[in-house]
Enzyme design. Structure first.
Site, PDB file in Angstrom:
ATOM      1  N   HIS A 153      14.274  -3.047 -14.410  1.00  0.00           N
ATOM      2  CA  HIS A 153      15.460  -3.406 -13.647  1.00  0.00           C
ATOM      3  C   HIS A 153      16.476  -4.031 -14.579  1.00  0.00           C
ATOM      4  O   HIS A 153      16.094  -4.743 -15.507  1.00  0.00           O
ATOM      5  CB  HIS A 153      15.105  -4.392 -12.526  1.00  0.00           C
ATOM      6  CG  HIS A 153      16.140  -4.460 -11.467  1.00  0.00           C
ATOM      7  ND1 HIS A 153      17.252  -5.258 -11.573  1.00  0.00           N
ATOM      8  CD2 HIS A 153      16.258  -3.793 -10.300  1.00  0.00           C
ATOM      9  CE1 HIS A 153      17.995  -5.089 -10.511  1.00  0.00           C
ATOM     10  NE2 HIS A 153      17.431  -4.215  -9.714  1.00  0.00           N
ATOM     11  N   HIS A 189      19.392   4.869  -9.553  1.00  0.00           N
ATOM     12  CA  HIS A 189      19.775   3.819  -8.597  1.00  0.00           C
ATOM     13  C   HIS A 189      18.934   4.039  -7.340  1.00  0.00           C
ATOM     14  O   HIS A 189      17.725   3.889  -7.378  1.00  0.00           O
ATOM     15  CB  HIS A 189      21.289   3.926  -8.379  1.00  0.00           C
ATOM     16  CG  HIS A 189      21.926   2.783  -7.666  1.00  0.00           C
ATOM     17  ND1 HIS A 189      21.278   1.610  -7.382  1.00  0.00           N
ATOM     18  CD2 HIS A 189      23.196   2.617  -7.178  1.00  0.00           C
ATOM     19  CE1 HIS A 189      22.095   0.784  -6.750  1.00  0.00           C
ATOM     20  NE2 HIS A 189      23.262   1.375  -6.615  1.00  0.00           N
ATOM     21  N   ASP A 215      11.622  -0.007  -5.636  1.00  0.00           N
ATOM     22  CA  ASP A 215      11.364   1.399  -5.318  1.00  0.00           C
ATOM     23  C   ASP A 215       9.942   1.844  -5.595  1.00  0.00           C
ATOM     24  O   ASP A 215       9.556   2.943  -5.211  1.00  0.00           O
ATOM     25  CB  ASP A 215      12.326   2.289  -6.119  1.00  0.00           C
ATOM     26  CG  ASP A 215      13.736   2.157  -5.607  1.00  0.00           C
ATOM     27  OD1 ASP A 215      13.886   2.110  -4.375  1.00  0.00           O
ATOM     28  OD2 ASP A 215      14.663   2.071  -6.416  1.00  0.00           O
TER      29      ASP A 215
HETATM   30  N1  ACO Z   1      10.049   3.509 -18.160  1.00  0.00           N
HETATM   31  C1  ACO Z   1       9.914   3.487 -19.514  1.00  0.00           C
HETATM   32  N2  ACO Z   1      10.721   2.793 -20.334  1.00  0.00           N
HETATM   33  C2  ACO Z   1      11.701   2.107 -19.757  1.00  0.00           C
HETATM   34  C3  ACO Z   1      11.894   2.078 -18.369  1.00  0.00           C
HETATM   35  C4  ACO Z   1      11.026   2.814 -17.555  1.00  0.00           C
HETATM   36  N3  ACO Z   1      11.166   2.835 -16.230  1.00  0.00           N
HETATM   37  N4  ACO Z   1      12.958   1.314 -18.073  1.00  0.00           N
HETATM   38  C5  ACO Z   1      13.426   0.854 -19.252  1.00  0.00           C
HETATM   39  N5  ACO Z   1      12.651   1.347 -20.271  1.00  0.00           N
HETATM   40  C6  ACO Z   1      12.787   1.037 -21.700  1.00  0.00           C
HETATM   41  C7  ACO Z   1      13.967   1.790 -22.304  1.00  0.00           C
HETATM   42  O1  ACO Z   1      13.559   3.028 -22.821  1.00  0.00           O
HETATM   43  C8  ACO Z   1      14.395   0.814 -23.386  1.00  0.00           C
HETATM   44  O2  ACO Z   1      13.469   0.933 -24.454  1.00  0.00           O
HETATM   45  P1  ACO Z   1      14.003   0.760 -25.973  1.00  0.00           P
HETATM   46  O3  ACO Z   1      14.463  -0.652 -26.072  1.00  0.00           O
HETATM   47  O4  ACO Z   1      12.833   1.078 -26.806  1.00  0.00           O
HETATM   48  O5  ACO Z   1      15.124   1.751 -26.115  1.00  0.00           O
HETATM   49  C9  ACO Z   1      14.151  -0.551 -22.760  1.00  0.00           C
HETATM   50  O6  ACO Z   1      13.097  -0.353 -21.808  1.00  0.00           O
HETATM   51  C10 ACO Z   1      15.378  -1.111 -22.040  1.00  0.00           C
HETATM   52  O7  ACO Z   1      15.783  -0.148 -21.075  1.00  0.00           O
HETATM   53  P2  ACO Z   1      17.256   0.151 -20.614  1.00  0.00           P
HETATM   54  O8  ACO Z   1      17.363   1.554 -20.165  1.00  0.00           O
HETATM   55  O9  ACO Z   1      18.216  -0.344 -21.670  1.00  0.00           O
HETATM   56  O10 ACO Z   1      17.371  -0.835 -19.393  1.00  0.00           O
HETATM   57  P3  ACO Z   1      18.516  -0.805 -18.327  1.00  0.00           P
HETATM   58  O11 ACO Z   1      18.702  -2.198 -17.866  1.00  0.00           O
HETATM   59  O12 ACO Z   1      19.707  -0.079 -18.809  1.00  0.00           O
HETATM   60  O13 ACO Z   1      17.884   0.124 -17.194  1.00  0.00           O
HETATM   61  C11 ACO Z   1      16.869   0.861 -15.236  1.00  0.00           C
HETATM   62  C12 ACO Z   1      17.434  -0.358 -15.977  1.00  0.00           C
HETATM   63  C13 ACO Z   1      17.951   1.947 -15.114  1.00  0.00           C
HETATM   64  C14 ACO Z   1      16.497   0.410 -13.821  1.00  0.00           C
HETATM   65  C15 ACO Z   1      15.646   1.383 -15.998  1.00  0.00           C
HETATM   66  O14 ACO Z   1      14.656   0.377 -16.100  1.00  0.00           O
HETATM   67  C16 ACO Z   1      15.069   2.647 -15.378  1.00  0.00           C
HETATM   68  O15 ACO Z   1      15.550   3.741 -15.663  1.00  0.00           O
HETATM   69  N6  ACO Z   1      14.023   2.505 -14.495  1.00  0.00           N
HETATM   70  C17 ACO Z   1      13.485   3.659 -13.831  1.00  0.00           C
HETATM   71  C18 ACO Z   1      14.389   4.052 -12.676  1.00  0.00           C
HETATM   72  C19 ACO Z   1      14.273   3.078 -11.510  1.00  0.00           C
HETATM   73  O16 ACO Z   1      13.181   2.694 -11.098  1.00  0.00           O
HETATM   74  N7  ACO Z   1      15.447   2.700 -10.962  1.00  0.00           N
HETATM   75  C20 ACO Z   1      15.511   1.833  -9.802  1.00  0.00           C
HETATM   76  C21 ACO Z   1      16.145   0.537 -10.165  1.00  0.00           C
HETATM   77  S1  ACO Z   1      16.166  -0.536  -8.765  1.00  0.00           S
HETATM   78  C22 ACO Z   1      17.453   0.054  -7.834  1.00  0.00           C
HETATM   79  O17 ACO Z   1      18.401   0.655  -8.278  1.00  0.00           O
HETATM   80  C23 ACO Z   1      17.338  -0.189  -6.447  1.00  0.00           C
END
Ligand code: ACO
Length: 422
Positions: free
Chosen positions: A301, A262, A357
Site C-alpha cells: 500500500h 486501485h 483487497d
Molecule cells: N508485490 C510484489 N512487490 C511489490 C508489491 C506487490 N504487491 N507492491 C510493491 N512491491 C515492491 C515494488 O516492486 C518495489 O520494489 P523495489 O523497491 O525493489 O523496486 C517496492 O515494493 C515498492 O513498491 P512501489 O510500487 O514503489 O510502491 P507503491 O507505493 O508505488 O505501490 C501499490 C503501492 C500500487 C498498492 C503496490 O503495492 C501494488 O501494486 N500492490 C498490488 C496491487 C494492489 O493490491 N492494489 C490495491 C491497493 S489498496 C487500494 O487501492 C484500495
C-alpha cells in the site's frame, strides 16, 4: 526547535523560512524564492493537495478514522448509512436526523426507466459491469436539470442523496444486464445493504437476504466509504475543481477506481488465487513475484507500511460470511500466501502487508458476486467519500481549479518538415 523550514537557493543565496503546520509547509515558499521554480513530484509522493477534515490515516501505525471515529468502532457498532451521514456532515446524526436521512436515501433508489431501456440496454451483451457503472453514473446526471447547480447547498445535497441512493440500483442493474436477468426494482422496506443484495440476487418470490450476509455487506461498505487522497478521490477533487457536476465527477473518480492498481485489485487477487490453483504452487509463485515477473496482488500500500486496519476487520468478516456460505475454496491458498509472504525478507523489507483487497474478493465471491462486479462493489460506498470530498472542496476558499505544472523534457524548437521531405 523552531517549527519552521528554511529553503536556500544556492544559485542566488536567497533564502525563505516558512512555518511547518500539520506536517506540511506551503509550497508557495518556492515561488517566493523564484517564481519559475517548481517541485518535481511524480505521483504526488510528497504533496498534500488539500486540507481535509474527513478521514485521518496514519500508515505507519495502521490507523484509520472517519471524522475522528476509529474504523474498528464504526465497523462494529455503526451502519453504512450512519457512516455516510458522518462523512458528509462531520458529525454522527441524532435519532431524528438519521430517520430523515435514511428516509431520503431509501426513497431515491429508483432510476428513470429510460436509463435502463435506452441507456443500459444499449451496451454490448458482455460489457464489463464497471465500464457500465462508470458510464451510467455520468449519464444519470443528464436526467436532472439541477445537476449542475453545485453552489446551491440544497441542490448539491439533493444530488448527493440521489447518487448515494441510486448507485446500488445502477450496480445491480449492470449485473442483471450482463447475466441476462430481469431487473429487480428497489424495495424501500429493506436496509441499504439488504436492498442491494435483493436487487442483485433475487430470483423467485421466496428469495430472502440472510441478515448475516447483509451485515457483512454493510461492514464492507463502511470500510470502503473513504480513504482520503487516493487516486480516485484525487480524480474526484480535480474534476470537481473545474466545477463539473457531481455525476460526471463521480464517473471520473470511478474510472480511476477501475484500474487494477486501485479498486481493480480485489478482482486481480481472485484471478491470481485461481491461477495459483493449489497451496503447493504458492512457494513457486512467491519466487516469481520476487524475481519481478509477477506482483502479489492485494499486498502493499502506498500509505500503510505496517498493516491495513481494514484488512484485519475484513479477515474477521470473511469468517462470518463463510459460516453461512461455506468456505471459499481459495481461502487456503490466500492464507498460505499470506503466511509465506509475511515470513519472507523480500516482503518484510519492503513493508508489504495484505491490504483491504486481499480478503474482500474472497467474501464477494462467497456472497455470489462474479469477479467483474468487485470494483463496482467498491464504487458504491466510495461514492459517499467522493461526494464528501467534493462538498469540502467546494467550500474551501483556498482551492482553485487544479492545474499542476510539468517539467518539459521534449524537443527544443524545430522547423516543420513537409510530409514529402520526411
Ligand atoms: N508485490 C510484489 N512487490 C511489490 C508489491 C506487490 N504487491 N507492491 C510493491 N512491491 C515492491 C515494488 O516492486 C518495489 O520494489 P523495489 O523497491 O525493489 O523496486 C517496492 O515494493 C515498492 O513498491 P512501489 O510500487 O514503489 O510502491 P507503491 O507505493 O508505488 O505501490 C501499490 C503501492 C500500487 C498498492 C503496490 O503495492 C501494488 O501494486 N500492490 C498490488 C496491487 C494492489 O493490491 N492494489 C490495491 C491497493 S489498496 C487500494 O487501492 C484500495
Amino acid at each position: 526547535m523552531a517549527d519552521t523550514i528554511t529553503i536556500i537557493d544556492d544559485r542566488t543565496g536567497k533564502k525563505v523560512t516558512v512555518p511547518i503546520t500539520g506536517g506540511t509547509f506551503p509550497s508557495s515558499a518556492l515561488r517566493e524564492l523564484d517564481p519559475s521554480l517548481f517541485m518535481y513530484d511524480p505521483a504526488y509522493l510528497s504533496t498534500a493537495s488539500c486540507r481535509s477534515a474527513i478521514t485521518y490515516l496514519d500508515g505507519d501505525n495502521g490507523v484509520l478514522r472517519y471524522r475522528g471515529y476509529p474504523i474498528e468502532q464504526l465497523a462494529e457498532k455503526s451502519t453504512f448509512l450512519e457512516v455516510a451521514y458522518l462523512l458528509l456532515n462531520g458529525e454522527l446524526p441524532t435519532a431524528d436526523e438519521f430517520t430523515a436521512w435514511k428516509h431520503d436515501v431509501t426513497h431515491h433508489t429508483m432510476i428513470h426507466e429510460n436509463m435502463r431501456k435506452r441507456f443500459v440496454d444499449g451496451f454490448h451483451y458482455d460489457a464489463h459491469p464497471m465500464g457500465m457503472f462508470v458510464s451510467a453514473t455520468a449519464a444519470l446526471g443528464t436526467f436532472y436539470d439541477d445537476a449542475k447547480n453545485i453552489f446551491h447547498a440544497a441542490s448539491l445535497e439533493k444530488q448527493t442523496v440521489r447518487l448515494i441512493a441510486k448507485v446500488p440500483t445502477i450496480a445491480a442493474m449492470c449485473h442483471r444486464f450482463s447475466q441476462g436477468l430481469p431487473f429487480v426494482l428497489p424495495n424501500n422496506s429493506k436496509s441499504y445493504a439488504e436492498n442491494f443484495l435483493n436487487m442483485m440476487f433475487k430470483i423467485g418470490e421466496d428469495y430472502q437476504v440472510d441478515p448475516i450476509l447483509a451485515r457483512a455487506m454493510d461492514v464492507l461498505f463502511i470500510l470502503h466509504a473513504d480513504h482520503e487522497q487516493n487516486c480516485g478521490t484525487t480524480a474526484m477533487r480535480v474534476v470537481s475543481s473545474a466545477q463539473s457536476d457531481p455525476y460526471t465527477a463521480t464517473a471520473a473518480a470511478s474510472s480511476a477506481l477501475y484500474g487494477p492498481l486501485h479498486g481493480g485489485a480485489n478482482e486481480a487477487v481472485v484471478r491470481m488465487l485461481t491461477e495459483i490453483g493449489s497451496m503447493e504452487n504458492v512457494p513457486a509463485f512467491i519466487e516469481e513475484v520476487k524475481s519481478g515477473s509477477d506482483r502479489l496482488m492485494g499486498f502493499g500500500h502506498r500509505v500503510y507500511k505496517n498493516f491495513d486496519p481494514r484488512a484485519t476487520i475484513i479477515k474477521k468478516t470473511a469468517y462470518d460470511v463463510f459460516e453461512v456460505t461455506g468456505k471459499n475454496p481459495l481461502l487456503d491458498i490466500a492464507l498460505k500466501l499470506e503466511e509465506v509472504a509475511l515470513s519472507d525478507d523480500y516482503f518484510k523489507s519492503r513493508k508489504l502487508y495484505p491490504n483491504v483487497d486481499f480478503y474482500s474478493g474472497l467474501i464477494y465471491q462467497a456472497l455470489g458476486f462474479p469477479v467483474e462486479m468487485f470494483t463496482v462493489l467498491f464504487a458504491i460506498p466510495r461514492t459517499v467519500g467522493w461526494l464528501a470530498h467534493m462538498k469540502e472542496l467546494l467550500a474551501d476558499k483556498e482551492q482553485k481549479i487544479s492545474r499542476p505544472r510539468q517539467w518539459y523534457v521534449g524537443a527544443d524548437e524545430r522547423n516543420y518538415v513537409d510530409l514529402g521531405a520526411r
